[in-house]
Design an enzyme around this catalytic site. Structure first.
Site, PDB file in Angstrom:
ATOM      1  N   ARG A   1      -0.403  -2.208  -6.726  1.00 39.79           N
ATOM      2  CA  ARG A   1      -0.725  -3.309  -5.796  1.00 39.79           C
ATOM      3  C   ARG A   1      -1.710  -4.261  -6.441  1.00 39.79           C
ATOM      4  O   ARG A   1      -1.576  -5.489  -6.322  1.00 39.79           O
ATOM      5  CB  ARG A   1      -1.283  -2.711  -4.506  1.00 39.79           C
ATOM      6  CG  ARG A   1      -1.692  -3.706  -3.441  1.00 39.79           C
ATOM      7  CD  ARG A   1      -2.007  -2.949  -2.152  1.00 39.79           C
ATOM      8  NE  ARG A   1      -2.856  -3.702  -1.243  1.00 39.79           N
ATOM      9  CZ  ARG A   1      -2.395  -4.568  -0.326  1.00 39.79           C
ATOM     10  NH1 ARG A   1      -1.100  -4.800  -0.245  1.00 39.79           N
ATOM     11  NH2 ARG A   1      -3.230  -5.193   0.489  1.00 39.79           N
TER      12      ARG A   1
ATOM     13  N   TYR B   1      -9.434 -10.989  -7.061  1.00 44.66           N
ATOM     14  CA  TYR B   1      -8.502 -10.902  -8.184  1.00 44.66           C
ATOM     15  C   TYR B   1      -8.672 -12.073  -9.154  1.00 44.66           C
ATOM     16  O   TYR B   1      -8.206 -12.013 -10.293  1.00 44.66           O
ATOM     17  CB  TYR B   1      -7.059 -10.824  -7.681  1.00 44.66           C
ATOM     18  CG  TYR B   1      -6.773  -9.525  -6.964  1.00 44.66           C
ATOM     19  CD1 TYR B   1      -6.644  -8.334  -7.665  1.00 44.66           C
ATOM     20  CD2 TYR B   1      -6.669  -9.484  -5.577  1.00 44.66           C
ATOM     21  CE1 TYR B   1      -6.410  -7.138  -7.011  1.00 44.66           C
ATOM     22  CE2 TYR B   1      -6.436  -8.290  -4.912  1.00 44.66           C
ATOM     23  CZ  TYR B   1      -6.303  -7.121  -5.636  1.00 44.66           C
ATOM     24  OH  TYR B   1      -6.081  -5.932  -4.981  1.00 44.66           O
TER      25      TYR B   1
ATOM     26  N   HIS C   1      -4.085  -9.220   3.609  1.00 40.62           N
ATOM     27  CA  HIS C   1      -5.544  -9.184   3.678  1.00 40.62           C
ATOM     28  C   HIS C   1      -6.031  -9.978   4.875  1.00 40.62           C
ATOM     29  O   HIS C   1      -5.547 -11.081   5.142  1.00 40.62           O
ATOM     30  CB  HIS C   1      -6.154  -9.778   2.404  1.00 40.62           C
ATOM     31  CG  HIS C   1      -6.023  -8.891   1.210  1.00 40.62           C
ATOM     32  ND1 HIS C   1      -6.049  -9.366  -0.085  1.00 40.62           N
ATOM     33  CD2 HIS C   1      -5.881  -7.543   1.107  1.00 40.62           C
ATOM     34  CE1 HIS C   1      -5.912  -8.356  -0.921  1.00 40.62           C
ATOM     35  NE2 HIS C   1      -5.810  -7.244  -0.225  1.00 40.62           N
TER      36      HIS C   1
ATOM     37  N   LYS D   1      -1.900  -1.985   7.490  1.00 39.42           N
ATOM     38  CA  LYS D   1      -3.319  -1.798   7.771  1.00 39.42           C
ATOM     39  C   LYS D   1      -3.779  -2.787   8.836  1.00 39.42           C
ATOM     40  O   LYS D   1      -3.434  -3.972   8.796  1.00 39.42           O
ATOM     41  CB  LYS D   1      -4.131  -2.006   6.490  1.00 39.42           C
ATOM     42  CG  LYS D   1      -5.597  -1.657   6.634  1.00 39.42           C
ATOM     43  CD  LYS D   1      -6.304  -1.750   5.299  1.00 39.42           C
ATOM     44  CE  LYS D   1      -7.772  -1.382   5.432  1.00 39.42           C
ATOM     45  NZ  LYS D   1      -8.479  -1.458   4.128  1.00 39.42           N
TER      46      LYS D   1
ATOM     47  N   HIS E   1      -2.066   2.576  -5.872  1.00 39.56           N
ATOM     48  CA  HIS E   1      -2.767   1.331  -5.519  1.00 39.56           C
ATOM     49  C   HIS E   1      -2.959   0.433  -6.742  1.00 39.56           C
ATOM     50  O   HIS E   1      -3.137  -0.784  -6.593  1.00 39.56           O
ATOM     51  CB  HIS E   1      -4.117   1.644  -4.882  1.00 39.56           C
ATOM     52  CG  HIS E   1      -4.574   0.611  -3.906  1.00 39.56           C
ATOM     53  ND1 HIS E   1      -3.976   0.421  -2.666  1.00 39.56           N
ATOM     54  CD2 HIS E   1      -5.560  -0.320  -3.972  1.00 39.56           C
ATOM     55  CE1 HIS E   1      -4.579  -0.573  -2.032  1.00 39.56           C
ATOM     56  NE2 HIS E   1      -5.538  -1.038  -2.799  1.00 39.56           N
TER      57      HIS E   1
ATOM     58  N   ARG F   1       0.859  -1.180   0.000  1.00 37.81           N
ATOM     59  CA  ARG F   1       0.000   0.000   0.000  1.00 37.81           C
ATOM     60  C   ARG F   1       0.899   1.235   0.000  1.00 37.81           C
ATOM     61  O   ARG F   1       2.035   1.194   0.495  1.00 37.81           O
ATOM     62  CB  ARG F   1      -0.906   0.011   1.228  1.00 37.81           C
ATOM     63  CG  ARG F   1      -1.817  -1.211   1.343  1.00 37.81           C
ATOM     64  CD  ARG F   1      -2.615  -1.153   2.644  1.00 37.81           C
ATOM     65  NE  ARG F   1      -3.540  -2.299   2.758  1.00 37.81           N
ATOM     66  CZ  ARG F   1      -3.236  -3.448   3.341  1.00 37.81           C
ATOM     67  NH1 ARG F   1      -2.030  -3.627   3.877  1.00 37.81           N
ATOM     68  NH2 ARG F   1      -4.112  -4.429   3.412  1.00 37.81           N
TER      69      ARG F   1
END
Length: 292
Positions: free
Chosen positions: A226, A258, A249, A158, A223, A133
């Site tokens: 990413r 994805y 994640h 995150k 982003h 990120r």
């Protein structure tokens, strides 16, 4: 600072809410209170409903944009003020599901070739090579690059979680070239303010300039790199679970989206159109007779 604002700040701090979430919640509650020119302690469901209607009809906010407002007010009344709150009356709006726009390998090469600054190129290459990120890449320190184990340490990403990602040998070469040129000491990518890292807005600006120079028509943000990292790994056969760990994640379902854009998934099935027999070639229409 009012006592109510201070109490709400402490409540968010105790519950370990992200710093950006805390800032957003305080901003939303301040706007709500200023609109009615009264403390939120003196306001209730009718004012909340009127405020949401005002945001939709007067300020023309999209339904999905009301999420931060509802989240902030729900936290204020349910947690800080210990008041009843009805999720049925004030439900969080459903976010529209949108697939990311993914750059091809050729577009990635063209994009990187359009970045003139070695520092900017290294930042964006690091974001792509490790799937970071933008907030993670700007807060990298020199000591986070572990060339002995060939990993990059991501500190407090995150969700306040640490993780390791791969250190690409090609990226290591570029990082060493950049280090010999810039000699960063603490932050790997220092900003204009002494002792502070480069800002996310500066990286976003570098990304916009490079996109314009590259001539690529797809939207490109930090982003996007990413997104490309995860998609290209899937297309090369990497397991979804492993990609989840690399991306940091929390839920596998976040990584699984994805699968919807990877060519290895989308293009792996033959279209029924290709199973149809080839039609006879169309005969050209007869030429009109000549009278002269």
């Amino acid at each position: 600072m009012t006592l109510l604002r201070e109490r709400m700040q402490h409540d968010m701090l105790i519950r370990n809410l992200a710093e950006n979430t805390q800032t957003s919640y305080l901003l939303q509650v301040s706007s709500f209170a200023r609109h009615f020119r009264r403390s939120p302690e003196l306001l209730g469901p009718e004012e909340i409903r009127a405020w949401l209607v005002h945001l939709r009809e007067e300020r023309k906010l999209a339904p999905a944009s009301l999420g931060p407002t509802i989240g902030a007010l729900r936290f204020l009344y349910r947690v800080t003020l210990k008041r009843p709150w009805s999720d049925e009356d004030f439900p969080l709006p459903k976010k529209p599901f949108r697939l990311p726009v993914v750059l091809s390998l050729e577009e990635i090469i063209t994009f990187f070739g359009s970045i003139a600054s070695l520092k900017q190129r290294t930042i964006l290459m690091t974001a792509y090579a490790a799937g970071l990120r933008v907030s993670e890449v700007v807060h990298l320190k020199v000591t986070d690059i572990d060339s002995q184990r060939m990993v990059i340490r991501v500190n407090q990403g995150k969700g306040h979680k640490d993780r390791y990602v791969m250190l690409s040998p090609r990226l290591l070469e570029i990082l060493r070239l950049y280090w010999h040129d810039a000699h960063p000491r603490d932050w790997l990518f220092p900003g204009d303010i002494p002792g502070q890292p480069i800002t996310r807005s500066a990286v976003a600006l570098a990304c916009r300039v490079a996109r314009q120079r590259s001539g690529i028509q797809k939207p490109i943000t930090p982003h996007s790199l990413r997104h490309a990292f995860a998609t290209h790994l899937l297309e090369s056969g990497t397991d979804v679970r492993r990609i989840q760990l690399l991306m940091g994640h929390r839920a596998l379902s976040t990584t699984a989206r994805y699968l919807k854009v990877a060519t290895s998934t989308v293009c792996a099935t033959t279209s029924p159109f290709d199973l149809l027999p080839h039609p006879e070639p169309l005969q050209p229409p007869p030429s009109p007779p000549e009278y002269f």
